[in-house]
Design an enzyme around this catalytic site. Structure first.
Site, PDB file in Angstrom:
ATOM      1  N   GLU A 160      -3.576   5.714   3.187  1.00  0.00           N
ATOM      2  CA  GLU A 160      -2.687   5.623   2.028  1.00  0.00           C
ATOM      3  C   GLU A 160      -2.898   6.741   1.019  1.00  0.00           C
ATOM      4  OE1 GLU A 160      -2.510   0.816   1.517  1.00  0.00           O
ATOM      5  OE2 GLU A 160      -4.188   1.885   0.628  1.00  0.00           O
ATOM      6  N   TYR A 220      -8.743  10.866 -19.371  1.00  0.00           N
ATOM      7  CA  TYR A 220     -10.054  11.162 -18.800  1.00  0.00           C
ATOM      8  C   TYR A 220     -10.372  12.657 -18.725  1.00  0.00           C
ATOM      9  CZ  TYR A 220      -6.809   9.909 -14.932  1.00  0.00           C
ATOM     10  OH  TYR A 220      -5.708   9.726 -14.133  1.00  0.00           O
ATOM     11  N   CYS A 260       1.517  12.513 -32.168  1.00  0.00           N
ATOM     12  CA  CYS A 260       0.704  12.279 -33.355  1.00  0.00           C
ATOM     13  C   CYS A 260      -0.644  11.676 -32.985  1.00  0.00           C
ATOM     14  CB  CYS A 260       1.458  11.390 -34.324  1.00  0.00           C
ATOM     15  SG  CYS A 260       3.061  12.064 -34.720  1.00  0.00           S
TER      16      CYS A 260
HETATM   17  C1  LIG Z   1      -4.326   4.601  -5.798  1.00  0.00           C
HETATM   18  C2  LIG Z   1      -4.463   4.064  -4.445  1.00  0.00           C
HETATM   19  C3  LIG Z   1      -4.264   4.883  -3.346  1.00  0.00           C
HETATM   20  C4  LIG Z   1      -3.965   6.354  -3.453  1.00  0.00           C
HETATM   21  O1  LIG Z   1      -4.999   7.091  -4.012  1.00  0.00           O
HETATM   22  P1  LIG Z   1      -4.841   8.690  -4.149  1.00  0.00           P
HETATM   23  O2  LIG Z   1      -6.099   9.097  -4.827  1.00  0.00           O
HETATM   24  O3  LIG Z   1      -3.643   8.926  -4.984  1.00  0.00           O
HETATM   25  O4  LIG Z   1      -4.700   9.226  -2.781  1.00  0.00           O
HETATM   26  C5  LIG Z   1      -4.327   4.304  -2.089  1.00  0.00           C
HETATM   27  N1  LIG Z   1      -4.585   2.989  -1.920  1.00  0.00           N
HETATM   28  C6  LIG Z   1      -4.789   2.186  -2.987  1.00  0.00           C
HETATM   29  C7  LIG Z   1      -5.039   0.743  -2.753  1.00  0.00           C
HETATM   30  C8  LIG Z   1      -4.747   2.683  -4.257  1.00  0.00           C
HETATM   31  O5  LIG Z   1      -4.969   1.868  -5.291  1.00  0.00           O
END
Ligand SMILES: *Cc1c(COP(=O)(O)O)cnc(C)c1O
Length: 434
Positions: free
Chosen positions: A293, A337, A364
């Site tokens: 993902e 951050y 602001c």
């Molecule tokens: C945010 C997130 C991602 C993606 O992370 P990246 O750093 O954008 O690649 C994948 N899986 C889950 C569950 C996430 O919360």
């Protein structure tokens, strides 16, 4: 900057994105403007899918759409054959508006509402990743009411936390996400889910962090997850057939980061795939369907934000502030951050840096900064300021703070630019006001 075929300096000494001159883009679309290089997005997606197929042959890359969510990105992702991960009813709705195949959607979140779960089940979302005992009960009930058996994964915490150039191995139980493997909680919820008639538990999910350069952390995570799969097989006689390893691959933002290419990104996928294959064989497991993902690495470097230079305030012997017509409302990552960015003057790309500026927004808040101490050519009002690697977690985190407009998004490919998110108007700002 991290140059590539579709991001370079042209013969006029201007920045060129996706074959379009940045100064022309500003003439046509104004500032501030989010520009996205479609070819780069496509190249990364295709490289991921190709490497996953070649090295493992059984899995799916699902774009983590919280990085950048709008209708067009779901269309592009879908046209390339990827799945999508969503974390709210709003992202699910947006994907569905484009006809995105819901069986290729994975629904995440540590506190999904009942309404969101109902929408996910009734939309036939492929996988829901559960993250609490309460949610197990609620989702089982909702699935029963809908006369469905919902496929789920459980989010677990493998005790490996990776951040940029470091990783730490902990048995840390304190995270708002997931069930700890080491504490035994993960095993408890697996047993609990098995008692539910309308949930089909097919495997586990982990996501060990974001902006990770330390690839070894994925090797450890795959080892930990497959060892746990083996443990569950031996103790509970449950064999999982899906493994979701999350995202988190690091991208180039500034001089401190390695200059990543598409093939560097694909190396993460290659490593996870080959490690999984090795572990599965070694541990005698059935080969699980591998889901990855990535979010940031698909859209992050594709995005460049363009601004107009405004006031320069020189505080003698201390600092030069260069004010731009954007700020934390369209890029809150420095304020959140202290994120680092690379900044250039898009109409003076060949000019030498002569002065150090702190790039300040127009909100602001004194913390409303985009980048600190950047060396630029002498900047005049009206120059075009480009900030790189803003494709992820910028537009998606934008707000109307100070009732500023969220900038429009333009997608560029082969020199042709088109709106994918159009500009807001004053009426948009008061639309829901009573
Ligand atoms: C945010 C997130 C991602 C993606 O992370 P990246 O750093 O954008 O690649 C994948 N899986 C889950 C569950 C996430 O919360």
């Amino acid at each position: 900057m991290n140059e590539r075929n579709t991001l370079k300096i042209n013969n006029f000494g201007h920045l060129e994105i996706g074959g379009a001159d940045a100064i022309e883009l500003v003439k046509n679309f104004g500032t501030p403007l989010y520009v996205m290089d479609q070819a780069h997005i496509e190249n990364v997606c295709l490289a991921y899918s190709e490497v996953l197929n070649k090295e493992y042959g059984y899995g799916m890359v699902a774009y983590a759409s919280k990085a950048f969510s709008c209708k067009e990105i779901y269309r592009i992702i879908n046209s390339l054959g990827l799945g999508a991960d969503v974390v709210s009813g709003g992202e699910l709705y947006t994907a569905k508006c484009t006809g995105f195949p819901t069986e290729k959607i994975i629904f995440h979140g540590n506190n999904k509402s009942e309404q969101e779960l109902i929408e996910a089940v009734s939309s036939n979302v492929g996988i829901i990743v559960v993250d609490s005992f309460d949610e197990v009960d609620l989702l089982d009930k909702i699935s029963k009411n809908a006369n469905k058996i919902q496929t789920i994964l459980i989010r677990v915490n493998p005790g490996i936390e990776a951040h940029t150039h470091h990783y730490i191995q902990t048995a840390k139980i304190d995270s708002k996400f997931g069930f700890s493997i080491d504490s035994g909680e993960a095993e408890e919820i697996i047993k609990y889910v098995s008692t539910k008639s309308n949930l089909k538990l097919k495997g586990l999910h982990c996501h060990i962090g974001s902006q990770i350069f330390e690839k070894q952390s994925y090797v450890l995570a795959v080892d930990k997850m497959t060892s746990f799969y083996k443990h569950i097989k031996e103790t509970l006689c449950i064999e999982f057939d899906i493994l979701n390893m999350g995202g988190g691959f690091g991208i180039w933002y500034s001089d401190g980061d390695a200059k990543t290419t598409v093939s560097d990104y694909a190396d993460y996928v290659k490593l996870i795939a080959t490690e999984l294959k090795r572990n599965v064989e070694k541990k005698g497991l059935i080969k699980p369907y591998l889901i990855l993902e990535p979010g940031r690495s698909i859209v992050g470097e594709a995005g460049i934000t363009l601004y107009s230079a405004g006031n320069v305030k020189e505080i003698k012997g201390i600092k030069n502030y260069l004010a731009i017509n954007g700020g934390m409302f369209e890029n809150p990552r420095f304020a959140l951050y202290q994120a680092k960015y690379t900044v250039k003057v898009a109409n003076k790309m060949m000019d030498k840096g002569v002065k150090t500026y702190t790039i300040a927004g127009k909100c602001c808040e004194s913390g409303d900064i985009i980048a600190e101490d950047v060396l630029l050519p002498s900047v005049e009002r009206g120059d075009v300021i480009a900030v790189f690697s803003t494709g992820a977690y910028n537009y998606s985190m934008a707000s109307n703070y100070n009732r500023n407009f969220i900038p429009p998004v333009v997608m560029v490919k082969d020199g042709v630019a088109r709106y994918v998110v159009k500009p807001q108007t004053y009426e948009d700002l008061v639309r829901n006001d009573i």
